[in-house]
Design an enzyme around this catalytic site. Sequence first.
Site: not given
Length: 402
Positions: A155, A171
């Site tokens: 990210e 995640d």
Amino acid sequence: MSVTRSTPRIRPASLLAAFALAAGLLVATPPSDAGAAVPATIPLTVTNNSGRSDQVHVYVIGTELATGRQGWADASGTFHPWPAGGNPPTPAPDASIPGPARGQALTIRMPKFSGRVYFSYGQKLVFRLTTGGLVQPAVQNPSDPNANILFNWTEYTLNDSGLWINSTQVDMFSAPYAVGVKRPDGTTKTTGHLKPGGYNGFFNALRAQPGGWANLIRTRSDGTILRALAPGHGIEAGALPATVMNDYVNRVWTKYATQTLTVTPFANQPSIKYYGRVSGGVMNFTNGSGALVTSFQKPDSDSIFGCYKLLDAPNDLVRGPISRTLCAGYNRSTLLTNPNQPDTSSAGFYQDAVTNHYSRKIHAQMADGKAYGFAFDDVGAHESLVHDGDPRQAYITLDPFS
């Protein structure tokens, strides 16, 4: 395929503006007095040290910060908005960039996005579009079209204030990689590398952890280990008991029925303190004047692992900062051993038998000890994030599966 649950990771400390979530991506609004030192794109070098011979596919997707539009970037950094989606979801355009072969490197351009850089091995990822935007891979869903693809993502936010890029396991823990940023003086700061043997070490340790934690591991029919689900996704998928954190929460609730939990959420503002006590089935927080500022119901395991629901953290200056502190304390199991939170010394993390063993085992295998084992692992600066206000180049290194 379903829309992935959004969990904030990249929160540049220097940005005093609001953050918003859109289609699972963190959107940063730069300060109004931001300069223009950062160019429209910067080089991103992807180096394939994985040792695998599979074709690598790279994707740069996100929100264009200048316009707020969602889309993808090609290898030159040119922005392409997503077309309108449908219901049921329609296929998204092929946004893949052919990645580097084993032992090779590829340099592309990274635009001013708040988004993700995905990479997959052997197969292209499947993205779809709904009327509400992009539908991204949902690793906890066994019927997701990407469920049997080996992939991962980083990210990042690149804006006029600089670059923030992380190595995330919020995640899942999957294909190993590290990230880096080159500073104006030519030095490079990196994070995300595992210790030698750390990839296998993590999976071996998770398999040996009793209580259902081994069920988080997902393996393809050919024997390839694909990933370990984060515990919140594991609960959603039925792999981990929904009550896994209950004993710890009950002990916390008992302790702070008769003692006070003090939260000092801002390291640079030590005079701002909030005081928590359990009464009437809720944990009430008061300020220094004794006024009630917010209350929390007893959180369940999923709320703890996801830092949401009963531990929701809005973008405000009171509940959000208290919630993120509580979330870190529950995941690291420091709330019983230290009534003054946050506890920022990793020496006391994960010491209780009831803890986030997934995050514990990830941190144990990281070369620099840094990781994003849960959404607010940045409390106390234990996150795998690098930043520079004048970045010259970004790096993603695909590391060995060993």
